[in-house]
Design a protein around this motif. Sequence first.
Motif, PDB file in Angstrom:
ATOM      1  N   MET A   1       0.835  -1.183   0.000  1.00 43.42           N
ATOM      2  CA  MET A   1       0.000   0.000   0.000  1.00 43.42           C
ATOM      3  C   MET A   1       0.884   1.252   0.000  1.00 43.42           C
ATOM      4  SD  MET A   1      -3.270   0.796   2.332  1.00 43.42           S
ATOM      5  CE  MET A   1      -2.819   1.829   3.687  1.00 43.42           C
ATOM      6  N   ARG A   2       0.538   2.187  -0.872  1.00 41.54           N
ATOM      7  CA  ARG A   2       1.300   3.438  -0.960  1.00 41.54           C
ATOM      8  C   ARG A   2       1.094   4.271   0.292  1.00 41.54           C
ATOM      9  NH1 ARG A   2       1.830   5.982  -6.474  1.00 41.54           N
ATOM     10  NH2 ARG A   2       1.020   7.840  -5.483  1.00 41.54           N
ATOM     11  N   PRO A   3       2.167   4.859   0.796  1.00 41.48           N
ATOM     12  CA  PRO A   3       1.985   5.767   1.930  1.00 41.48           C
ATOM     13  C   PRO A   3       1.302   7.060   1.481  1.00 41.48           C
ATOM     14  CG  PRO A   3       4.273   5.736   1.229  1.00 41.48           C
ATOM     15  CD  PRO A   3       3.558   4.703   0.409  1.00 41.48           C
ATOM     16  N   TYR A   4       0.594   7.667   2.401  1.00 42.31           N
ATOM     17  CA  TYR A   4      -0.044   8.958   2.175  1.00 42.31           C
ATOM     18  C   TYR A   4       0.701   9.953   3.053  1.00 42.31           C
ATOM     19  CZ  TYR A   4      -3.875  12.278   1.358  1.00 42.31           C
ATOM     20  OH  TYR A   4      -4.627  13.356   0.969  1.00 42.31           O
ATOM     21  N   LEU A   5       1.425  10.874   2.430  1.00 40.00           N
ATOM     22  CA  LEU A   5       2.252  11.835   3.154  1.00 40.00           C
ATOM     23  C   LEU A   5       1.615  13.217   3.134  1.00 40.00           C
ATOM     24  CD1 LEU A   5       5.761  10.841   1.727  1.00 40.00           C
ATOM     25  CD2 LEU A   5       4.580   9.925   3.742  1.00 40.00           C
ATOM     26  N   VAL A   6       1.595  13.851   4.285  1.00 39.24           N
ATOM     27  CA  VAL A   6       1.046  15.198   4.420  1.00 39.24           C
ATOM     28  C   VAL A   6       2.185  16.119   4.848  1.00 39.24           C
ATOM     29  CG1 VAL A   6      -0.664  16.659   5.554  1.00 39.24           C
ATOM     30  CG2 VAL A   6      -1.198  14.242   5.100  1.00 39.24           C
ATOM     31  N   PHE A   7       2.608  16.977   3.928  1.00 43.54           N
ATOM     32  CA  PHE A   7       3.646  17.970   4.192  1.00 43.54           C
ATOM     33  C   PHE A   7       2.959  19.222   4.715  1.00 43.54           C
ATOM     34  CE2 PHE A   7       5.457  15.134   1.146  1.00 43.54           C
ATOM     35  CZ  PHE A   7       6.833  15.177   1.301  1.00 43.54           C
ATOM     36  N   VAL A   8       3.427  19.735   5.846  1.00 46.06           N
ATOM     37  CA  VAL A   8       2.802  20.919   6.436  1.00 46.06           C
ATOM     38  C   VAL A   8       3.851  22.004   6.621  1.00 46.06           C
ATOM     39  CG1 VAL A   8       1.390  21.838   8.296  1.00 46.06           C
ATOM     40  CG2 VAL A   8       1.154  19.431   7.630  1.00 46.06           C
ATOM     41  N   TYR A   9       3.588  23.131   5.964  1.00 46.69           N
ATOM     42  CA  TYR A   9       4.485  24.286   6.035  1.00 46.69           C
ATOM     43  C   TYR A   9       4.232  25.082   7.312  1.00 46.69           C
ATOM     44  CZ  TYR A   9       4.927  23.246   1.071  1.00 46.69           C
ATOM     45  OH  TYR A   9       5.137  22.615  -0.126  1.00 46.69           O
ATOM     46  N   THR A  85       2.233  10.998   8.170  1.00 49.62           N
ATOM     47  CA  THR A  85       1.574   9.983   7.368  1.00 49.62           C
ATOM     48  C   THR A  85       0.106  10.045   7.758  1.00 49.62           C
ATOM     49  OG1 THR A  85       2.014   8.252   8.992  1.00 49.62           O
ATOM     50  CG2 THR A  85       3.555   8.447   7.146  1.00 49.62           C
ATOM     51  N   ARG A  86      -0.749   9.670   6.827  1.00 51.59           N
ATOM     52  CA  ARG A  86      -2.191   9.714   7.087  1.00 51.59           C
ATOM     53  C   ARG A  86      -2.797   8.347   6.822  1.00 51.59           C
ATOM     54  NH1 ARG A  86      -6.479  12.806   3.314  1.00 51.59           N
ATOM     55  NH2 ARG A  86      -7.916  11.080   3.520  1.00 51.59           N
ATOM     56  N   LYS A  87      -3.581   7.896   7.787  1.00 53.64           N
ATOM     57  CA  LYS A  87      -4.388   6.685   7.631  1.00 53.64           C
ATOM     58  C   LYS A  87      -5.788   7.060   8.080  1.00 53.64           C
ATOM     59  CE  LYS A  87      -0.724   3.421   7.910  1.00 53.64           C
ATOM     60  NZ  LYS A  87       0.169   2.668   8.707  1.00 53.64           N
ATOM     61  N   GLY A  88      -6.721   7.115   7.123  1.00 54.40           N
ATOM     62  CA  GLY A  88      -8.058   7.611   7.440  1.00 54.40           C
ATOM     63  C   GLY A  88      -7.961   9.070   7.816  1.00 54.40           C
ATOM     64  N   ASP A  89      -8.489   9.405   8.978  1.00 57.14           N
ATOM     65  CA  ASP A  89      -8.422  10.785   9.470  1.00 57.14           C
ATOM     66  C   ASP A  89      -7.337  10.971  10.520  1.00 57.14           C
ATOM     67  OD1 ASP A  89     -10.492  11.609   7.834  1.00 57.14           O
ATOM     68  OD2 ASP A  89     -12.030  11.177   9.326  1.00 57.14           O
ATOM     69  N   VAL A  90      -6.478   9.972  10.686  1.00 58.37           N
ATOM     70  CA  VAL A  90      -5.439  10.024  11.714  1.00 58.37           C
ATOM     71  C   VAL A  90      -4.095  10.369  11.075  1.00 58.37           C
ATOM     72  CG1 VAL A  90      -4.219   8.708  13.483  1.00 58.37           C
ATOM     73  CG2 VAL A  90      -6.663   8.355  13.150  1.00 58.37           C
ATOM     74  N   LEU A  91      -3.460  11.385  11.629  1.00 55.53           N
ATOM     75  CA  LEU A  91      -2.121  11.774  11.196  1.00 55.53           C
ATOM     76  C   LEU A  91      -1.102  11.239  12.197  1.00 55.53           C
ATOM     77  CD1 LEU A  91      -2.555  15.505  10.089  1.00 55.53           C
ATOM     78  CD2 LEU A  91      -2.681  13.425   8.701  1.00 55.53           C
ATOM     79  N   ASN A  92       0.003  10.747  11.665  1.00 54.50           N
ATOM     80  CA  ASN A  92       1.094  10.225  12.470  1.00 54.50           C
ATOM     81  C   ASN A  92       2.339  11.027  12.106  1.00 54.50           C
ATOM     82  OD1 ASN A  92       2.947   8.647  13.808  1.00 54.50           O
ATOM     83  ND2 ASN A  92       2.559   6.807  12.636  1.00 54.50           N
ATOM     84  N   ALA A 122       7.985   5.287  11.409  1.00 51.16           N
ATOM     85  CA  ALA A 122       7.118   6.393  11.798  1.00 51.16           C
ATOM     86  C   ALA A 122       7.228   6.531  13.304  1.00 51.16           C
ATOM     87  CB  ALA A 122       5.684   6.123  11.378  1.00 51.16           C
ATOM     88  N   GLU A 123       6.555   7.493  13.829  1.00 51.01           N
ATOM     89  CA  GLU A 123       6.595   7.726  15.267  1.00 51.01           C
ATOM     90  C   GLU A 123       5.198   7.543  15.839  1.00 51.01           C
ATOM     91  OE1 GLU A 123       8.995  10.593  16.801  1.00 51.01           O
ATOM     92  OE2 GLU A 123      10.416  10.535  15.182  1.00 51.01           O
ATOM     93  N   PRO A 124       4.815   6.313  16.178  1.00 48.68           N
ATOM     94  CA  PRO A 124       3.441   6.039  16.592  1.00 48.68           C
ATOM     95  C   PRO A 124       3.018   6.744  17.874  1.00 48.68           C
ATOM     96  CG  PRO A 124       4.816   4.110  16.884  1.00 48.68           C
ATOM     97  CD  PRO A 124       5.623   5.116  16.155  1.00 48.68           C
ATOM     98  N   SER A 125       3.956   7.289  18.627  1.00 45.72           N
ATOM     99  CA  SER A 125       3.576   8.006  19.835  1.00 45.72           C
ATOM    100  C   SER A 125       3.031   9.404  19.524  1.00 45.72           C
ATOM    101  CB  SER A 125       4.766   8.124  20.790  1.00 45.72           C
ATOM    102  OG  SER A 125       5.795   8.879  20.164  1.00 45.72           O
ATOM    103  N   GLN A 126       3.152   9.826  18.291  1.00 43.48           N
ATOM    104  CA  GLN A 126       2.725  11.161  17.906  1.00 43.48           C
ATOM    105  C   GLN A 126       1.536  11.094  16.955  1.00 43.48           C
ATOM    106  OE1 GLN A 126       4.062  14.264  18.857  1.00 43.48           O
ATOM    107  NE2 GLN A 126       4.962  13.007  20.420  1.00 43.48           N
ATOM    108  N   LEU A 127       0.427  10.587  17.425  1.00 43.00           N
ATOM    109  CA  LEU A 127      -0.779  10.493  16.607  1.00 43.00           C
ATOM    110  C   LEU A 127      -1.651  11.706  16.838  1.00 43.00           C
ATOM    111  CD1 LEU A 127      -1.706   6.740  17.124  1.00 43.00           C
ATOM    112  CD2 LEU A 127      -0.565   7.768  15.158  1.00 43.00           C
ATOM    113  N   PHE A 128      -2.280  12.188  15.763  1.00 46.73           N
ATOM    114  CA  PHE A 128      -3.178  13.328  15.831  1.00 46.73           C
ATOM    115  C   PHE A 128      -4.497  12.952  15.170  1.00 46.73           C
ATOM    116  CE2 PHE A 128       1.125  14.924  15.803  1.00 46.73           C
ATOM    117  CZ  PHE A 128       1.110  15.862  16.817  1.00 46.73           C
ATOM    118  N   GLY A 129      -5.590  13.406  15.718  1.00 54.24           N
ATOM    119  CA  GLY A 129      -6.892  13.204  15.102  1.00 54.24           C
ATOM    120  C   GLY A 129      -7.555  11.888  15.432  1.00 54.24           C
ATOM    121  N   GLU A 130      -7.130  11.247  16.527  1.00 53.70           N
ATOM    122  CA  GLU A 130      -7.734   9.969  16.902  1.00 53.70           C
ATOM    123  C   GLU A 130      -9.150  10.175  17.398  1.00 53.70           C
ATOM    124  OE1 GLU A 130      -4.429   7.094  18.453  1.00 53.70           O
ATOM    125  OE2 GLU A 130      -4.557   8.866  19.704  1.00 53.70           O
TER     126      GLU A 130
END
Length: 130
Positions: A1-9, A85-92, A122-130
């Motif tokens: 599965m391709r990763p989904y990357l979210v770059f944030v400026y 990285t994004r999986k569903g609505d969760v950012l890691n 990845a850094e699973p301790s840094q999840l956002f949007g759970e």
Amino acid sequence: MRPYLVFVYNADSGVFNTLTDIAHKVFSPETYSCNLCAITYGNFSIRAEWKEFLESLDADLEFLHRDELHSSYGVAGAELPAVFTRKGDVLNLWIKAAEINGCSTMEELKTLILTRLASGTAEPSQLFGE
């Protein structure tokens, strides 16, 4: 599965903010707060080398400004710039601000991204949007 990357400026969206950022990069580049912008964009547009690199990645990509991160994912207080990285609505958190800010060239940034993609870390301790 391709990763989904979210770059944030570490910059806000909008015409006024863009013009302010351009002026800041031109007149006081040493104090500009977004190293991701500084490395990947010239004064007016994306650098061709960066665009070609992005097109070569086997990943889905999204690019957001600081204010869009909050409005799109409800994330506030993350140190930016960063890549998630994004999986569903969760950012890691995938690449921290300190790592991006530690890059002084586009080659270093590209190497960081390619190394991280190859290792799948990845850094699973840094999840956002759970």
